[in-house]
Design a protein around this motif. Sequence first.
Motif, PDB file in Angstrom:
ATOM      1  N   GLU A 101       0.827  -1.207   0.000  1.00 56.63           N
ATOM      2  CA  GLU A 101       0.000   0.000   0.000  1.00 56.63           C
ATOM      3  C   GLU A 101       0.861   1.257   0.000  1.00 56.63           C
ATOM      4  OE1 GLU A 101      -2.690  -0.222   3.254  1.00 56.63           O
ATOM      5  OE2 GLU A 101      -3.809  -1.931   2.438  1.00 56.63           O
ATOM      6  N   THR A 102       1.874   1.277   0.881  1.00 49.73           N
ATOM      7  CA  THR A 102       2.751   2.447   0.955  1.00 49.73           C
ATOM      8  C   THR A 102       3.938   2.345   0.006  1.00 49.73           C
ATOM      9  OG1 THR A 102       4.042   1.464   2.758  1.00 49.73           O
ATOM     10  CG2 THR A 102       2.127   2.784   3.368  1.00 49.73           C
ATOM     11  N   LYS A 103       4.111   1.124  -0.570  1.00 43.68           N
ATOM     12  CA  LYS A 103       5.245   0.850  -1.468  1.00 43.68           C
ATOM     13  C   LYS A 103       6.583   1.126  -0.776  1.00 43.68           C
ATOM     14  CE  LYS A 103       2.515   1.873  -5.611  1.00 43.68           C
ATOM     15  NZ  LYS A 103       2.146   0.459  -5.752  1.00 43.68           N
ATOM     16  N   VAL A 104       6.642   0.752   0.493  1.00 44.36           N
ATOM     17  CA  VAL A 104       7.860   0.940   1.287  1.00 44.36           C
ATOM     18  C   VAL A 104       8.343  -0.423   1.764  1.00 44.36           C
ATOM     19  CG1 VAL A 104       8.859   1.948   3.376  1.00 44.36           C
ATOM     20  CG2 VAL A 104       7.208   3.253   2.016  1.00 44.36           C
ATOM     21  N   ALA A 105       9.608  -0.710   1.559  1.00 39.63           N
ATOM     22  CA  ALA A 105      10.191  -1.973   2.009  1.00 39.63           C
ATOM     23  C   ALA A 105      10.698  -1.836   3.433  1.00 39.63           C
ATOM     24  CB  ALA A 105      11.340  -2.380   1.083  1.00 39.63           C
ATOM     25  N   GLY A 106      10.613  -2.925   4.191  1.00 42.20           N
ATOM     26  CA  GLY A 106      11.125  -2.925   5.549  1.00 42.20           C
ATOM     27  C   GLY A 106      12.633  -2.745   5.575  1.00 42.20           C
ATOM     28  N   SER A 107      13.138  -2.221   6.684  1.00 36.61           N
ATOM     29  CA  SER A 107      14.571  -1.941   6.784  1.00 36.61           C
ATOM     30  C   SER A 107      15.422  -3.199   6.745  1.00 36.61           C
ATOM     31  CB  SER A 107      14.858  -1.178   8.087  1.00 36.61           C
ATOM     32  OG  SER A 107      14.376  -1.904   9.211  1.00 36.61           O
ATOM     33  N   LEU A 108      14.826  -4.367   7.026  1.00 35.15           N
ATOM     34  CA  LEU A 108      15.569  -5.627   7.000  1.00 35.15           C
ATOM     35  C   LEU A 108      15.047  -6.580   5.926  1.00 35.15           C
ATOM     36  CD1 LEU A 108      15.975  -6.323  10.838  1.00 35.15           C
ATOM     37  CD2 LEU A 108      17.714  -5.488   9.251  1.00 35.15           C
ATOM     38  N   GLN A 109      14.397  -6.019   4.918  1.00 37.22           N
ATOM     39  CA  GLN A 109      13.886  -6.874   3.851  1.00 37.22           C
ATOM     40  C   GLN A 109      15.052  -7.588   3.160  1.00 37.22           C
ATOM     41  OE1 GLN A 109      12.363  -5.077   0.278  1.00 37.22           O
ATOM     42  NE2 GLN A 109      10.707  -6.579   0.103  1.00 37.22           N
ATOM     43  N   GLY A 110      14.926  -8.901   3.058  1.00 36.77           N
ATOM     44  CA  GLY A 110      15.964  -9.689   2.416  1.00 36.77           C
ATOM     45  C   GLY A 110      17.114 -10.063   3.324  1.00 36.77           C
ATOM     46  N   ASP A 111      17.116  -9.584   4.552  1.00 37.40           N
ATOM     47  CA  ASP A 111      18.192  -9.936   5.479  1.00 37.40           C
ATOM     48  C   ASP A 111      17.978 -11.377   5.947  1.00 37.40           C
ATOM     49  OD1 ASP A 111      20.426  -8.614   7.441  1.00 37.40           O
ATOM     50  OD2 ASP A 111      19.240 -10.113   8.514  1.00 37.40           O
ATOM     51  N   SER A 112      18.926 -12.243   5.659  1.00 35.25           N
ATOM     52  CA  SER A 112      18.760 -13.669   5.940  1.00 35.25           C
ATOM     53  C   SER A 112      18.663 -13.962   7.435  1.00 35.25           C
ATOM     54  CB  SER A 112      19.931 -14.456   5.335  1.00 35.25           C
ATOM     55  OG  SER A 112      21.168 -14.009   5.877  1.00 35.25           O
TER      56      SER A 112
END
Length: 266
Positions: A101-112
Amino acid sequence: MLRNTGLSRLAVQGGVASGVQITHGANALATINGIAIESASNTYKDGLPGITLQFSQTTTAPVEISITNDKEAMTKTIQSFVDAYNALNDMLSSTTGYNSETKVAGSLQGDSTAVGLQNALRGMMRSFTPGGEFTTLADIGIDIKSGGKMTVDSTKLGKALDNPQAVQNLFNADHIDPTAQGFGEKLKTFAEGFAGASGTLTSRSESLREAAKRNTKEQEKVNERAVRAESRYLKQYNAMDAMVGQLNSLNAFVTQQIAQWNKSTG
């Protein structure tokens, strides 16, 4: 003149009403299984783990105590456990996910590491604790829905709490085998492994901290190179500008000379 009748008998003398007898309170005394106890109030909490005694009258005869489970307090404790887990799950979901909705990725997106932590927590909450009447959280009414969120079936939990020892074993069972531990012990071991001094989360945090330091140093180097380049380019520009000025002067001189030459030969 006061007479020794009616209210006159209560005439105050030295701060205490005359004719009034003052009785100071005493500690409550009792004997539990032959052991004498004493309490400054009519409530006694320290002698029997998890049990509070309320003294209501004086007696020298034996008294039988009927103990009932405080299901309301146990329910609140379990609900607090569920709320704490849900808060952590929500935090991990927001920081590792993408908000469409906000088109904002989390600060840890993709962090394994963060994603692995979330998956490990959900897997652990769905695991088994053998050796008791209840072996899963679902057995006592705690279900994990889509997205990893926990919900409590109050009816099923209330029925399970009729056997508080079995519920306690589900959370507190201590065993050398991690898979046979209660959920409280599992979480404790899990937290120590992830957030301890040498845990995965601590190591990852330290790695990110060192990366940030290196990035800062690199930025400082880039800034220094940019300042030097700016100074060099400015000197070159000034030199080029001066050369252009000289060429313009020479061009004006040549143009003037050609004009005069044309006049003299015309």
